[in-house]
Scaffold this motif. Sequence first.
Motif, PDB file in Angstrom:
ATOM      1  N   ALA A 259      30.376   3.383  48.181  1.00  0.00           N
ATOM      2  CA  ALA A 259      29.066   2.898  48.032  1.00  0.00           C
ATOM      3  C   ALA A 259      29.070   1.535  48.969  1.00  0.00           C
ATOM      4  O   ALA A 259      27.994   1.247  49.571  1.00  0.00           O
ATOM      5  N   CYS A 263      26.957   1.190  53.096  1.00  0.00           N
ATOM      6  CA  CYS A 263      25.495   0.736  52.971  1.00  0.00           C
ATOM      7  C   CYS A 263      25.050   0.579  54.439  1.00  0.00           C
ATOM      8  O   CYS A 263      25.461   0.471  55.444  1.00  0.00           O
ATOM      9  N   THR A 264      23.718   0.335  54.525  1.00  0.00           N
ATOM     10  CA  THR A 264      22.939   0.182  55.508  1.00  0.00           C
ATOM     11  C   THR A 264      23.282  -0.841  56.473  1.00  0.00           C
ATOM     12  O   THR A 264      23.469  -2.135  55.627  1.00  0.00           O
ATOM     13  N   PRO A 269      25.094  -4.236  49.878  1.00  0.00           N
ATOM     14  CA  PRO A 269      25.396  -3.486  48.901  1.00  0.00           C
ATOM     15  C   PRO A 269      24.916  -3.652  47.277  1.00  0.00           C
ATOM     16  O   PRO A 269      25.253  -4.815  47.027  1.00  0.00           O
ATOM     17  N   ASP A 288      23.765   3.648  44.983  1.00  0.00           N
ATOM     18  CA  ASP A 288      23.634   2.772  45.843  1.00  0.00           C
ATOM     19  C   ASP A 288      22.255   2.443  46.681  1.00  0.00           C
ATOM     20  O   ASP A 288      21.313   3.312  46.598  1.00  0.00           O
ATOM     21  N   ASN A 289      22.356   1.559  47.531  1.00  0.00           N
ATOM     22  CA  ASN A 289      20.958   1.472  48.458  1.00  0.00           C
ATOM     23  C   ASN A 289      21.545   1.584  49.948  1.00  0.00           C
ATOM     24  O   ASN A 289      20.845   0.875  50.699  1.00  0.00           O
ATOM     25  N   GLY A 290      22.297   2.422  50.035  1.00  0.00           N
ATOM     26  CA  GLY A 290      22.648   3.035  51.397  1.00  0.00           C
ATOM     27  C   GLY A 290      21.794   3.736  52.232  1.00  0.00           C
ATOM     28  O   GLY A 290      20.603   3.884  51.594  1.00  0.00           O
ATOM     29  N   GLY A 292      21.721   6.938  52.574  1.00  0.00           N
ATOM     30  CA  GLY A 292      21.525   8.296  52.046  1.00  0.00           C
ATOM     31  C   GLY A 292      22.175   9.247  53.002  1.00  0.00           C
ATOM     32  O   GLY A 292      22.758   9.002  53.832  1.00  0.00           O
ATOM     33  N   ASN A 337      19.965  12.019  46.797  1.00  0.00           N
ATOM     34  CA  ASN A 337      19.321  10.798  47.486  1.00  0.00           C
ATOM     35  C   ASN A 337      18.521  10.383  46.439  1.00  0.00           C
ATOM     36  O   ASN A 337      17.849  11.153  45.540  1.00  0.00           O
ATOM     37  N   GLY A 342      18.795   5.436  49.130  1.00  0.00           N
ATOM     38  CA  GLY A 342      20.254   5.530  49.015  1.00  0.00           C
ATOM     39  C   GLY A 342      20.839   6.648  48.415  1.00  0.00           C
ATOM     40  O   GLY A 342      20.069   7.669  48.129  1.00  0.00           O
TER      41      GLY A 342
END
Length: 361
Positions: A259, A263-264, A269, A288-290, A292, A337, A342
């Motif tokens: 995670a 992350c983007t 993260p 997470d806020n990645g 996807g 997703n 994420g």
Amino acid sequence: MLLVEDSLTDAAIAHGMLPDDRFEVEIATSLSEAMDLLEWSLDFDVGMVDLHLPDARALDAPRRLLAHPNVPPLVVVSGSIDDRLVRESLRLGVDDVLDKVHVTTPQVLARVLSHAVERAAFRTALEAQNRAILGGNTQLRKMVEQIAHDLRNPMVAMRGYAKALDRDEIDEEVRQRLRHELAAVADRSLLALDAMLVDIADTSGRSRINVTEMVAWAHDMLHEDFVESGASIMLEDLPDVWGQPASLRQVVLNVLHNAIRHCTPGTQPRIRVRAELVPDGERIVFSDNGPGVPRAQLETIFGLGERPPAMPGHAALGLASVRGVMTRHNGTVIARNNDRGGLDIVLTFPRRRPGEGDARA
């Protein structure tokens, strides 16, 4: 039970010797009739076939029956049995050969048929075990290949950093950055190695595990990664689960590590760990806020050696190891997703089996 006997008298005698509460008998008076019954039924648990039928002689009947995909365990009966017939029958694949003159009591006949069923069940289990071993060997070979790949790359990088550090013209700022990168690569390699060793050699017993404490342990192990990336983690009320503590700690470690890594770019993260209600077990979700993963590639991230384009730096060994551990715990792991764009890694554990102790880890 399928009884193949052209003599209705003998068939009636055999039928009458079998207890009704254990055997439901279908009688075929010819090989062709028996083949028709096999064609239309998948429910026979055992079969008994006479060697003297109007449309078959000697071993032709069991040979043709055994070639049918629906054939049950088969017992050959005859009024004239010799050693050659026994050997050839067993070589064909029948489960037993019975001389009619030796069938003196219902107990003898029921025991022979029951043993045939038990041998067939054992044979089926053994074949399944052999298939599992072959599949495990294939998976192990793929794992070894992936380990060689995933550990060789960082070792090459560490050698490059070490050579660069020997160069006199490098200023102190660059030297410090190289030392930091060298240490980070070494840490990631140790994580991968630890995951491999735990996944292969975990012999710890199963116990009740506090998931919150397990996540806290993984957070401590990844302290530098959290600080460097600015990552944060939010825990909701989590249930206990049952399993092998060492293996499941590594599962949580791998999930959190992925995670953070994926992350983007330019985003800190944010990881949320929560429970979802399921009727027959406990479910833990790591969100997470990645960026996807494309829907068609969600399953791919758990395969050894597979790296979806959306996750170019993905540690394939890590999530493949997570899948392996969860399978051994009779659980599941899936990726999906989430509504933040994420990825969710969803671990589902079966409830504790009856008789398991209350040891706490």
